[in-house]
Design a protein around this motif. Structure first.
Motif, PDB file in Angstrom:
ATOM      1  N   ASP A  34     -51.259 -23.652  24.259  1.00 57.06           N
ATOM      2  CA  ASP A  34     -50.114 -23.425  25.139  1.00 57.06           C
ATOM      3  C   ASP A  34     -49.605 -21.998  25.014  1.00 57.06           C
ATOM      4  O   ASP A  34     -49.208 -21.379  26.008  1.00 57.06           O
ATOM      5  CB  ASP A  34     -48.995 -24.415  24.817  1.00 57.06           C
ATOM      6  N   LYS A  35     -49.601 -21.467  23.784  1.00 61.86           N
ATOM      7  CA  LYS A  35     -49.131 -20.098  23.598  1.00 61.86           C
ATOM      8  C   LYS A  35     -50.066 -19.103  24.275  1.00 61.86           C
ATOM      9  O   LYS A  35     -49.606 -18.121  24.886  1.00 61.86           O
ATOM     10  CB  LYS A  35     -49.017 -19.780  22.105  1.00 61.86           C
ATOM     11  N   THR A  54     -51.827 -19.659  26.917  1.00 61.41           N
ATOM     12  CA  THR A  54     -51.559 -19.786  28.356  1.00 61.41           C
ATOM     13  C   THR A  54     -50.257 -19.080  28.723  1.00 61.41           C
ATOM     14  O   THR A  54     -50.164 -18.396  29.753  1.00 61.41           O
ATOM     15  CB  THR A  54     -51.486 -21.269  28.742  1.00 61.41           C
ATOM     16  N   GLU A  55     -49.240 -19.242  27.883  1.00 62.16           N
ATOM     17  CA  GLU A  55     -47.948 -18.596  28.128  1.00 62.16           C
ATOM     18  C   GLU A  55     -48.085 -17.077  28.141  1.00 62.16           C
ATOM     19  O   GLU A  55     -47.533 -16.394  29.024  1.00 62.16           O
ATOM     20  CB  GLU A  55     -46.955 -19.021  27.041  1.00 62.16           C
TER      21      GLU A  55
END
Length: 523
Positions: free
Chosen positions: A354-355, A357-358
């Motif tokens: 997720d990081k 992607t962020e």
């Protein structure tokens, strides 16, 4: 004429004996009370409990399933707090020589399992081997230092009325979280910690198992911050709250503490900046910047912002671009031959998928809105096992002049992403360096140290380096923040000991960044 060809990279594999299953088996053998065959346990009241629902976690290294934190609910957290208070009542009456002996014994036990603790950090939070060992060593060496110095620090002081509650981010489970708990217990308090949800659960479980065996009053629980905050933040039994994390979560914690009068130190992120003005020592700066990419800049004292005098921008680029091109990243446990040492990398993956992607979204936003991509690395430059999952890896990126309307202009990316601002005046330099309303550290690069000192006095950062970076510091050097980067008491050395003890003066004012901190002298 013979065509020139590049040498192919050697075929890499996971070094034998260092798999997650190998590490977990060693944990079960070392501390069977804390590790089941398939999961971790929670600890309170001196008992390791098969409670909670384990998260289904994947290692950012390569997608390997690993043991996630066993998440409990608020009712169990309240039970753990009550048990921690019982521990505290017994422990606060233990004489300092006995407390010191037990802390030293726990540190010695952890030192015996130093490499296993480091291997868990590699799998759980993606640290390269050298940096994982450093995280363990800093915790143990720091605790040893406090054991030597604690007597003078707590002279005439007594433990808090209740245990210390610890909520910390995932990036330094040993050198920040475990280190803090060892000092809190050395000072006469029981300590309870919430396992960071994003990583470090197994490492902390092993460390706490070794500490509990030596009679230290430590508790370790897992759960979501929103679900457990009522117990771990506001419970009347808690004597002090130690928090390390982001501004959003920190702001919620601070709001929850407003009417409690509870002691606290809340470390939150800020956009640490390096200003460059009337400067010529480029080789020196290159050395600092290269080291700055360690652990993908996933630390509170990383420098992701560079503010550069326009007349020096060409020289800055001559220095900076070779540095960023030379950054080494990849799988921390991949080797060509088992006889080879583990690779010397600047960083591995970021904390999770997720990081990654962020960060990609923030980079795209900054460029789409007018930022200039000075450098964008490629995953092909990384050091990987053939066919491995690379979804959590982010090559280094540098963006010139991210517009004010994008997140990267004001906020710390917490990843290998630099932003560069070009300015024409000292006033612009200061404004760009102070963009995030407070920071933990900053630095000024200038050949004129008197000028640098004057600029430093205008920066909203707790520590300011002149031609050098600043670090957190764990021992006699105090640490804190300014603005929104910190709330509550400062820590480090005697400040940390005072924050978790009570002196003879009922009106004692702790040194720190409090809401009305004009009453409290700053360092």
């Amino acid at each position: 004429m013979t065509a020139l060809t590049s040498s192919p990279q050697p075929r890499l594999h996971l070094k034998t004996g260092l798999s997650w299953s190998d590490a977990f088996a060693r944990c079960r053998e070392t501390a069977p009370e804390a590790f089941d065959d398939d999961r971790l346990r929670n600890l309170w009241g001196g008992e390791w409990r098969r409670s909670g629902t384990p998260l289904h976690s994947l290692s950012a290294l390569d997608g390997t399933p690993i043991s996630g934190p066993p998440m409990i609910d608020q009712a169990e957290a309240r039970e753990a707090i009550r048990a921690a208070l019982d521990d505290h009542k017994k422990w606060r009456d233990v004489a300092l020589p006995e407390r010191r002996a037990r802390v030293r014994a726990a540190v010695d036990a952890m030192a015996q399992h130093r490499e296993l603790l480091a291997l868990l950090l590699v799998w759980e939070i993606g640290k390269p081997w050298r940096l994982a060992l450093t995280d363990v060593d800093r915790a143990l060496d720091g605790a040893r230092w406090y054991a030597e110095e604690i007597e003078a620090m707590v002279d005439g002081r007594v433990p808090l009325p209740g245990p210390v509650s610890n909520i910390a981010s995932w990036n330094y489970p040993m050198s920040v979280l475990m280190h803090a708990m060892l000092v809190q217990m050395l000072a006469g308090n029981a300590a309870i910690a919430k396992t960071p949800t994003d990583g470090g659960a197994a490492c902390l479980t092993l460390a706490c198992a070794l500490a509990r065996r030596e009679g230290l009053p430590v508790s370790l629980v897992s759960g979501s911050g929103s679900r457990l905050s009522g117990a771990l933040v506001r419970a009347p039994e808690i004597g002090c709250l130690a928090f390390v994390g982001g501004r959003s979560a920190g702001g919620q914690v601070a709001a929850a503490l407003v009417d409690t009068g509870k002691r606290h130190f809340l470390e939150q992120e800020g956009l640490n900046a390096w200003g460059i003005w009337e400067f010529s020592q480029w080789d020196l700066l290159a050395t600092h910047l290269r080291k700055g990419f360690e652990y993908a800049k996933q630390r509170c004292t990383a420098y992701p912002r560079f503010v550069v005098q326009r007349q020096l921008f060409d020289r800055f680029l001559e220095m900076y671009l070779p540095v960023v091109r030379g950054v080494r990243f990849g799988h921390p446990l991949a080797v060509a031959d088992d006889a080879d040492p583990l690779p010397e990398l600047d960083y591995g993956p970021v904390i999770n998928y997720d990081k990654a992607t962020e960060l990609a979204a923030k980079i795209d936003e900054a460029i789409a809105k007018g930022g200039v991509p000075l450098y964008r690395g490629d995953l092909a430059d990384g050091r990987f096992i053939a066919g491995q999952d690379t979804g959590a890896y982010v090559p280094p990126v540098a963006i010139l002049s991210p517009p004010a309307s994008c997140g990267l202009h004001h906020a710390e990316p917490f990843g290998p992403v630099d932003t560069i601002i070009v300015v024409d005046s000292e006033a612009e330099l200061l404004a760009a360096m102070n963009a995030s309303n407070g920071a933990l550290v900053a630095s000024v690069a200038s050949d004129d140290e008197s000028l640098a000192g004057r600029l430093a006095g205008e920066l909203q950062a707790f520590k300011v380096g002149i031609n050098a970076p600043r670090s957190r510091g764990d021992r006699d050097e105090p640490f804190g923040g300014r603005g929104a980067s910190w709330k509550g008491a400062f820590v480090g050395g005697a400040h940390l000991a005072r924050a978790v003890t009570v002196g003879p003066d009922p009106n004692e004012r702790l040194v720190g960044n409090f809401p009305n901190y004009s009453l409290y002298p700053e360092i």
